[in-house]
Design a protein around this motif. Sequence first.
Motif, short mmCIF file in Angstrom:
data_model
loop_
_atom_site.label_atom_id
_atom_site.label_comp_id
_atom_site.label_asym_id
_atom_site.label_seq_id
_atom_site.Cartn_x
_atom_site.Cartn_y
_atom_site.Cartn_z
N ASP A 68 0.82 -1.21 0.00
CA ASP A 68 0.00 0.00 0.00
C ASP A 68 0.86 1.26 0.00
O ASP A 68 0.74 2.13 0.86
CB ASP A 68 -0.94 0.00 1.21
CG ASP A 68 -2.01 1.09 1.11
OD1 ASP A 68 -2.29 1.53 -0.02
OD2 ASP A 68 -2.54 1.50 2.16
N HIS B 112 0.04 4.86 -5.91
CA HIS B 112 -1.22 5.45 -6.35
C HIS B 112 -1.86 4.46 -7.33
O HIS B 112 -1.37 4.28 -8.44
CB HIS B 112 -0.99 6.79 -7.05
CG HIS B 112 -0.83 7.95 -6.12
ND1 HIS B 112 -1.70 8.21 -5.09
CD2 HIS B 112 0.11 8.94 -6.07
CE1 HIS B 112 -1.32 9.30 -4.45
NE2 HIS B 112 -0.23 9.76 -5.01
N ARG C 284 -7.77 15.47 2.59
CA ARG C 284 -6.40 14.95 2.64
C ARG C 284 -5.45 16.01 3.21
O ARG C 284 -4.48 15.68 3.89
CB ARG C 284 -5.96 14.55 1.23
CG ARG C 284 -4.52 14.08 1.11
CD ARG C 284 -4.29 12.74 1.76
NE ARG C 284 -5.10 11.70 1.13
CZ ARG C 284 -5.13 10.43 1.53
NH1 ARG C 284 -4.41 10.06 2.57
NH2 ARG C 284 -5.90 9.55 0.93
N SER D 88 -4.55 16.06 6.98
CA SER D 88 -3.73 15.01 7.61
C SER D 88 -2.43 15.60 8.14
O SER D 88 -2.02 16.70 7.77
CB SER D 88 -3.45 13.89 6.61
OG SER D 88 -2.80 14.39 5.46
N SER E 264 2.03 12.04 7.39
CA SER E 264 1.06 11.29 6.59
C SER E 264 0.93 11.89 5.20
O SER E 264 0.87 11.17 4.20
CB SER E 264 -0.29 11.29 7.30
OG SER E 264 -1.28 10.67 6.51
N PHE E 265 0.88 13.21 5.12
CA PHE E 265 0.75 13.87 3.83
C PHE E 265 1.97 13.62 2.95
O PHE E 265 1.85 13.33 1.75
CB PHE E 265 0.54 15.37 4.03
CG PHE E 265 0.31 16.12 2.75
CD1 PHE E 265 -0.94 16.13 2.15
CD2 PHE E 265 1.35 16.82 2.14
CE1 PHE E 265 -1.16 16.82 0.96
CE2 PHE E 265 1.15 17.51 0.96
CZ PHE E 265 -0.11 17.51 0.37
N TYR F 81 1.92 10.21 1.58
CA TYR F 81 0.96 10.12 0.48
C TYR F 81 1.56 10.70 -0.80
O TYR F 81 1.37 10.15 -1.89
CB TYR F 81 -0.31 10.87 0.86
CG TYR F 81 -1.44 10.69 -0.13
CD1 TYR F 81 -2.15 9.50 -0.19
CD2 TYR F 81 -1.80 11.72 -1.00
CE1 TYR F 81 -3.20 9.34 -1.09
CE2 TYR F 81 -2.84 11.57 -1.90
CZ TYR F 81 -3.53 10.37 -1.95
OH TYR F 81 -4.55 10.21 -2.85
N ARG G 265 3.80 8.47 -2.87
CA ARG G 265 3.19 7.44 -3.70
C ARG G 265 3.41 7.71 -5.20
O ARG G 265 3.45 6.78 -5.99
CB ARG G 265 1.69 7.34 -3.39
CG ARG G 265 1.38 6.71 -2.04
CD ARG G 265 -0.10 6.77 -1.72
NE ARG G 265 -0.41 6.15 -0.44
CZ ARG G 265 -0.88 4.91 -0.29
NH1 ARG G 265 -1.08 4.15 -1.36
NH2 ARG G 265 -1.13 4.43 0.90
N GLU H 125 3.42 16.42 -7.29
CA GLU H 125 3.56 16.40 -5.83
C GLU H 125 4.37 17.58 -5.32
O GLU H 125 4.22 17.99 -4.16
CB GLU H 125 4.17 15.08 -5.35
CG GLU H 125 5.59 14.81 -5.80
CD GLU H 125 5.69 14.03 -7.09
OE1 GLU H 125 6.64 13.23 -7.23
OE2 GLU H 125 4.82 14.23 -7.96
#
Length: 323
Positions: free
Chosen positions: A179, A182, A212, A215, A219-220, A223, A226, A244
């Motif tokens: 996990d 994307h 989102r 967060s 965590s961001f 993400y 990804r 990003e």
Amino acid sequence: MLSVSLVIPAWNEAERIEDCLTCCVRQTMPAKEIIVVDNKSTDNTRQIVQRFIDTHPEAHIILMEQDAEQGLIPTRNYGLDHATGDVLGRFDADCMLKPDWVEVVSGVFTEDPDAMGCTGPVAYYDMPARHFGLKGDNKIRKHIYRADGDHPLLFGSNMAVRATAWKRIRTEVCRDKADVMHEDIDVSLHLIGDGLKTVYCPRMIAAMSARRIDSSLPSFLAYMDRFKNTFNAHPRHWRLHKPEVTFRALYPMLHLFYPQYQLFLKMKDVDPAERMWLDEQMKLMDSEEDNDAPWVPVQHHDAAGANAGSGADAVSADSHNAA
């Protein structure tokens, strides 16, 4: 016009799933089916969906349960595998489709037989200046959300694939057990890698939450990583731009602002998801009552307000054959 199935993976989406389904049924062209795939929800998501089905018997809504494995990818795959439409729309359970979404998507794939995947911009319904945000998102996705030069990448909150294309790549898409990827970009790269055409349509509009951004920083950032992780898993593919970088730059300001705006909405007793397309939905309902006639295609408007058709002419300038 090709038929369109709507596939909605859901896990603990009790807060927004009813609004999402309302947008799915208030369409200028009805979907062939609306499939909600619940993945071990511990809240009352399933009960809300079933109640919505009971109160909307005219809509072909199907509640499925994917309890064999926790995760978005197996839940997404389960829904796409069971869908029967010519085109398979896929978005999240907190997304709100614009009332002409099904018609626009059907038009794109009907008029461009080479189109195998399609995506468009999103508005953020729980942020102010939504139309400004939509224009900004459209610019980012249209110009820099690309791979291998100029092939559009699909966005999971607003995407559709031709059923035949999904059948071709369904056993190839990554399972991503860790996990860290994307999943929508993974699907995009498998389509492009198989020589299948992806297109971008600025009139294919959905709305989503900006939650989102609320967060934590670690965590961001994870993400955002990804993006890199997904391309690292597909070393034969490349990109000129890194969206990003833009998202990271916007995070500090938006992270501070977002919770304050949510307090404002709560104070005003405003449900932003419910209100997102309310004007368009009311016009549609008034038109149906006035005409009391079978569905016919309607005139579309792009994000800037210009009139446009719903088919291949809407995407020809932004579509590319995969190498």
